[in-house]
Design a protein around this motif. Structure first.
Motif, PDB file in Angstrom:
ATOM      1  N   ARG B  74       0.820  -1.211   0.000  1.00 34.35           N
ATOM      2  CA  ARG B  74       0.000   0.000   0.000  1.00 34.35           C
ATOM      3  C   ARG B  74       0.849   1.255   0.000  1.00 34.35           C
ATOM      4  NH1 ARG B  74      -5.731  -1.172   2.934  1.00 34.35           N
ATOM      5  NH2 ARG B  74      -6.251  -2.824   1.475  1.00 34.35           N
ATOM      6  N   SER B  77       1.901   1.682  -3.504  1.00 33.63           N
ATOM      7  CA  SER B  77       0.846   2.177  -4.382  1.00 33.63           C
ATOM      8  C   SER B  77       0.370   3.553  -3.929  1.00 33.63           C
ATOM      9  CB  SER B  77      -0.318   1.198  -4.420  1.00 33.63           C
ATOM     10  OG  SER B  77      -0.839   1.030  -3.126  1.00 33.63           O
ATOM     11  N   LEU B  78       1.131   4.181  -3.039  1.00 33.47           N
ATOM     12  CA  LEU B  78       0.872   5.542  -2.541  1.00 33.47           C
ATOM     13  C   LEU B  78      -0.439   5.651  -1.778  1.00 33.47           C
ATOM     14  CD1 LEU B  78       1.940   7.850  -5.516  1.00 33.47           C
ATOM     15  CD2 LEU B  78       3.363   6.773  -3.781  1.00 33.47           C
ATOM     16  N   TYR B  79      -1.003   4.515  -1.378  1.00 32.54           N
ATOM     17  CA  TYR B  79      -2.270   4.600  -0.641  1.00 32.54           C
ATOM     18  C   TYR B  79      -1.997   5.053   0.793  1.00 32.54           C
ATOM     19  CZ  TYR B  79      -7.068   3.517   0.565  1.00 32.54           C
ATOM     20  OH  TYR B  79      -8.383   3.609   0.966  1.00 32.54           O
ATOM     21  N   TYR B 106       0.329   6.191 -11.418  1.00 32.50           N
ATOM     22  CA  TYR B 106      -0.546   5.027 -11.589  1.00 32.50           C
ATOM     23  C   TYR B 106      -0.575   4.527 -13.031  1.00 32.50           C
ATOM     24  CZ  TYR B 106      -2.039   6.004  -6.880  1.00 32.50           C
ATOM     25  OH  TYR B 106      -2.046   6.210  -5.526  1.00 32.50           O
ATOM     26  N   GLN B 110       0.473  -0.490 -10.763  1.00 37.66           N
ATOM     27  CA  GLN B 110      -0.897  -0.898 -10.466  1.00 37.66           C
ATOM     28  C   GLN B 110      -0.921  -1.958  -9.372  1.00 37.66           C
ATOM     29  OE1 GLN B 110      -4.167  -0.149 -11.548  1.00 37.66           O
ATOM     30  NE2 GLN B 110      -3.099   1.729 -12.076  1.00 37.66           N
ATOM     31  N   LEU B 111      -2.000  -1.934  -8.613  1.00 40.77           N
ATOM     32  CA  LEU B 111      -2.142  -2.875  -7.507  1.00 40.77           C
ATOM     33  C   LEU B 111      -3.162  -3.951  -7.860  1.00 40.77           C
ATOM     34  CD1 LEU B 111      -1.294  -3.210  -4.434  1.00 40.77           C
ATOM     35  CD2 LEU B 111      -3.413  -2.046  -3.893  1.00 40.77           C
ATOM     36  N   PHE B 113      -5.655  -6.671  -6.237  1.00 45.46           N
ATOM     37  CA  PHE B 113      -6.254  -6.821  -4.919  1.00 45.46           C
ATOM     38  C   PHE B 113      -6.408  -8.275  -4.531  1.00 45.46           C
ATOM     39  CE2 PHE B 113      -7.143  -2.585  -6.067  1.00 45.46           C
ATOM     40  CZ  PHE B 113      -7.185  -1.895  -4.880  1.00 45.46           C
ATOM     41  N   ASP B 115      -9.052  -9.528  -2.645  1.00 46.14           N
ATOM     42  CA  ASP B 115     -10.419 -10.048  -2.621  1.00 46.14           C
ATOM     43  C   ASP B 115     -11.173  -9.633  -3.879  1.00 46.14           C
ATOM     44  OD1 ASP B 115     -12.945 -10.811  -2.135  1.00 46.14           O
ATOM     45  OD2 ASP B 115     -13.215  -9.687  -0.281  1.00 46.14           O
ATOM     46  N   ALA B 118     -14.598  -7.905  -3.508  1.00 42.72           N
ATOM     47  CA  ALA B 118     -14.736  -6.551  -2.969  1.00 42.72           C
ATOM     48  C   ALA B 118     -14.122  -5.501  -3.878  1.00 42.72           C
ATOM     49  CB  ALA B 118     -14.077  -6.468  -1.591  1.00 42.72           C
ATOM     50  N   SER B 119     -13.288  -5.916  -4.814  1.00 41.45           N
ATOM     51  CA  SER B 119     -12.508  -4.913  -5.521  1.00 41.45           C
ATOM     52  C   SER B 119     -13.100  -4.492  -6.862  1.00 41.45           C
ATOM     53  CB  SER B 119     -11.069  -5.399  -5.714  1.00 41.45           C
ATOM     54  OG  SER B 119     -11.059  -6.626  -6.363  1.00 41.45           O
ATOM     55  N   LEU B 120     -14.328  -4.945  -7.144  1.00 45.67           N
ATOM     56  CA  LEU B 120     -14.999  -4.470  -8.357  1.00 45.67           C
ATOM     57  C   LEU B 120     -16.289  -3.761  -7.963  1.00 45.67           C
ATOM     58  CD1 LEU B 120     -14.598  -7.653 -10.565  1.00 45.67           C
ATOM     59  CD2 LEU B 120     -13.324  -5.546 -10.776  1.00 45.67           C
ATOM     60  N   ASN B 121     -16.525  -2.624  -8.559  1.00 51.81           N
ATOM     61  CA  ASN B 121     -17.736  -1.862  -8.266  1.00 51.81           C
ATOM     62  C   ASN B 121     -18.953  -2.621  -8.800  1.00 51.81           C
ATOM     63  OD1 ASN B 121     -19.759   0.003  -7.948  1.00 51.81           O
ATOM     64  ND2 ASN B 121     -18.541   1.730  -8.674  1.00 51.81           N
ATOM     65  N   ALA B 133     -10.641   2.407 -17.083  1.00 49.54           N
ATOM     66  CA  ALA B 133      -9.199   2.260 -16.849  1.00 49.54           C
ATOM     67  C   ALA B 133      -8.419   2.610 -18.105  1.00 49.54           C
ATOM     68  CB  ALA B 133      -8.902   0.838 -16.397  1.00 49.54           C
ATOM     69  N   ARG B 185      -7.948  -5.073 -15.409  1.00 52.05           N
ATOM     70  CA  ARG B 185      -8.067  -3.643 -15.098  1.00 52.05           C
ATOM     71  C   ARG B 185      -6.686  -3.038 -14.848  1.00 52.05           C
ATOM     72  NH1 ARG B 185     -11.572  -2.181 -10.048  1.00 52.05           N
ATOM     73  NH2 ARG B 185      -9.958  -3.445  -9.062  1.00 52.05           N
TER      74      ARG B 185
END
Lengths: 309, 403
Positions: B74, B77-79, B106, B110-111, B113, B115, B118-121, B133, B185
């Motif tokens: 994280r 990825s600059l989070y 970015y 790229q990161l 994920f 899960d 949880a990681s798709l809208n 993207a 993505r």
């Protein structure tokens, strides 16, 4: 994401009802000419007559005013005040709630403080005082003010609840993996808020919007009841208020208060129907196939089963 | 500290991949402040980590839960902003987390994920998720061109036929398919580096290998550098060119995969290897003894007050005086293979190559301690006889078994 939204049967019905009332509100003057009576015209030959007598389709009030004419001219005041106050409330609530939930930090602390202060204010009493003051400032003997001002006063005290709601929801959405993923794609903040996060809030927004319209219509009626009127303008609120004060309830003149009540209820229904459609937008899992196609498929399947037997 | 020059090209890296570092973390540290009734305390999640990712190379980072692997990803990825140290992309330090600088970052990093659920809208179709993207980094593309790109991406991650997947929503896909979308993505921006935060740990075992093979293909075909974070050392060995081992927020060992697996130079790496299931061991010895020989292995230390000196010292079977006082320096054992352990500075590293190492507290000792607590002199060596004796005693007292 809105594809298929307008093809939904319930959304179509809801929008049709809503559109009907908007039409009545906008073209009220023309419709009144068709009716043949003005909303304030007094027909001494037909005091409190039930619907259908003496050319009064929906009957008359105690002073012989045509209920249908009042209903038509009342649509404008009620719809305008209700919708405008709801738009203002939801606009402020969404802007402050979503932004403070999303950005956090000091901004959130300040905005949350303001929201809390507004929440603890006795909003209806304040609306009444402010409305009374403003209408009194209009000049001696005048207790009237424009419906836009009325809508503003109602809306300005209605947003804090929504803001809290949306802020809490935004906080949970902001921390989701997919929100992080969107940020890590290099998406701009604006698109992130409006295109990615906000659609998840649409269900709440539309539900509160529906509630706000109803609350706006009722608040307007309440203010009228307490003597702050919108300049002699007739609204469904004033109709119900007048019906109640002049004994329509006890004397059984149901057409006088049931018709405006039904009109308000219809708008509520319309909003609820549109809401169902929005639910399907915000939750793709609810989306069913084209009902006609599904029925056709089921029928074919049953037929095939019958043949197999 | 940073002995950057020591990284020899690992055996499996492609020949044309020169020693060009794409992404680098220099001495990065992350402290989280935790406010509680006792006042503000600091969790030292990551301490002084150096990491280099080369073009066309997969670097694995292994360690148990809470060792700071995800925090490193994280930060990269600059989070999370770093507490100290710096992150360099193509040799240039990275500062801003928002605006154009972040977007440029970015476009290259790229990161992936952990899960995929949880990681798709959930409200967006695959067309939107991948199309956005693409569009963010190539705003000039028209609608048709974006669609072509999206179809190409779906083909790349082997979701075929692509036309069938493009208009689906995430809830219509399985976990493995979703994870492919997540990878697609990340690929949409054509990155130089991908940071995989346990990208296969939520997937069904049967599709893990597919995803791992997909990642290796991306390395070989596109020269993507991948940081592969995992707690599964077996998959790290399968996929990675180099392996780094993290323990309690610190990097304790790093080097070429085979070298780390076959000749671990840090006791913790040895513990990790010994605790991963090994079919051969099961055949040689009978199943029961495999677990009998493991006593209490201890737990990772608190990151609020980490142990002084080497953070592994409370669990280390070779702990010496110096381990509780001085932090071990990075020592290079063989070309490209380094470890932070006093065994290499003081001597005694050959113990790491022993056939069997007793980690934690031995079983006999645990039993002896238990016996001491219960006041029983005899160790529970023969449980059966002692219970029988107990039974006979009670029956005696009652007056023998009833007829």
């Amino acid at each position: 994401m809105f594809e298929g939204f307008l093809r939904n049967r319930r959304v179509q019905t809801g929008l049709a009802i809503f559109g009907f009332f908007v039409f009545v509100a906008v073209f009220g003057d023309l419709l009144l000419k068709l009716v043949g009576f003005g909303p304030l015209d007094v027909d001494y030959d037909a005091l409190h007559t039930p619907p259908g007598h003496g050319g009064h389709l929906l009957g008359t009030t105690i002073s012989g005013q045509d209920v249908l004419a009042q209903l038509i001219s009342g649509a404008r005041g009620s719809m305008a005040v209700g919708t405008l106050s709801a738009l203002l409330a939801i606009g402020l609530g969404a802007l402050i709630g979503v932004s403070s939930g999303f950005f956090g930090g000091i901004y959130d602390t300040i905005m949350n403080g303001i929201t809390n202060v507004f929440m603890t204010m006795p909003s209806f009493a304040l609306t009444l005082i402010a409305a009374g003051y403003i209408s009194a400032a209009g000049g001696p003997g005048s207790n009237a003010m424009g419906w836009a001002l009325m809508a503003f006063l109602i809306g300005i005290f209605e947003w804090p609840g929504m803001a809290r709601y949306l802020r809490a929801q935004t906080l949970t959405l902001r921390g989701r993996d997919w929100a992080m993923a969107t940020k890590l794609l290099g998406e701009s903040r604006w698109r992130m808020v409006f295109s990615e996060v906000f659609p998840h809030l649409l269900g709440i927004v539309s539900a509160t919007f529906l509630r706000a319209i109803m609350a706006g219509i009722l608040a307007e009626a309440g203010l009228n009841f307490l003597g702050v009127s919108t300049g002699g303008v007739i609204s469904w609120g004033t109709m119900i208020t007048n019906a109640q004060t002049q004994g329509a309830l006890t004397l059984g003149w149901w057409w006088w208060f049931i018709t405006p009540g039904l009109a308000i209820a219809f708008i509520g229904t319309a909003a609820a129907l549109v809401n169902f459609g929005l639910d399907e937008v915000t939750n793709p899992k609810l989306r069913t196939g084209n009902t006609r196609a599904v029925n056709k498929f089921n029928k074919a399947q049953r037929k095939a089963a019958a043949v197999a037997d | 500290m940073t002995t950057a020059a020591n990284t020899q090209p690992p055996a499996r890296r492609r020949d044309d991949a020169r020693d060009d570092v794409v992404l680098e973390a220099r001495d990065v540290t992350k402290h989280f402040e935790v406010r509680s009734k006792q006042g503000t305390r600091v969790v030292r999640a990551v301490e002084g980590v150096d990491l280099q990712l080369h073009r066309g190379e997969i670097v694995a980072m292994v360690g148990e839960s809470g060792s700071g692997k995800t925090t490193v990803a994280r930060m990269l990825s600059l989070y999370y902003p770093v507490t100290s140290g710096e992150i360099l992309l193509q040799g240039r330090p990275v500062k801003s987390v928002w605006g154009k600088a972040a977007k440029d970052y970015y476009a290259q990093v790229q990161l992936l994920f952990q899960d995929p659920f949880a990681s798709l809208n959930s409200l967006k179709s695959i067309r939107h998720i991948l199309g956005r993207a693409v569009k963010i980094h190539q705003p000039r593309l028209g609608k048709r061109e974006v669609e072509q790109k999206v179809l190409g991406l779906l083909e790349k991650v082997a979701l075929l036929p692509a036309e069938q997947y493009i208009d689906k929503f995430p809830h219509e896909l399985s976990g493995g398919q979703r994870q492919r979308i997540v990878i697609a993505r990340a690929l949409a921006v054509e990155p130089q580096v991908m940071l995989g935060d346990e990208p296969i740990s939520m997937l069904d075992v049967s599709i893990r290998l597919d995803v791992l093979n997909l990642l290796t293909r991306l390395r070989d075909e596109d020269g993507v550098a991948l940081l592969y974070i995992t707690h599964d050392i077996a998959s790290a060995r399968y996929i990675a060119d180099r392996i780094n081992v993290m323990y309690a927020g610190e990097m304790v060992e790093g080097g070429p995969s085979e070298s780390v697996i076959h000749t671990p130079q840090h006791p913790y790496t040895r513990l990790l290897l010994d605790s991963s299931p090994n079919p051969d061991r099961g055949i040689e010895s009978d199943q029961g003894s495999l677990f009998d020989e493991v006593g209490d292995l201890g737990e990772p230390p608190s990151l609020i007050e980490p142990p002084r000196g080497c953070r592994f010292n409370p669990r280390c079977p070779f702990a010496m005086e110096i381990c509780t006082t001085d932090k071990p320096e990075r020592t290079e054992v063989s070309p490209g293979h380094w470890a932070r352990c006093h065994l290499h500075t003081v001597g005694g590293a050959e113990q790491l190559r022993a056939e069997r190492i007793q980690f934690g507290v031995p079983v006999e000792q645990v039993e002896a301690e238990l016996a001491a607590v219960t006041g029983d002199d005899e160790p529970h060596a023969d449980v059966e006889t002692s219970t029988v004796a107990l039974e006979s005693q009670t029956t005696d007292r009652i007056g023998g078994p009833q007829p």
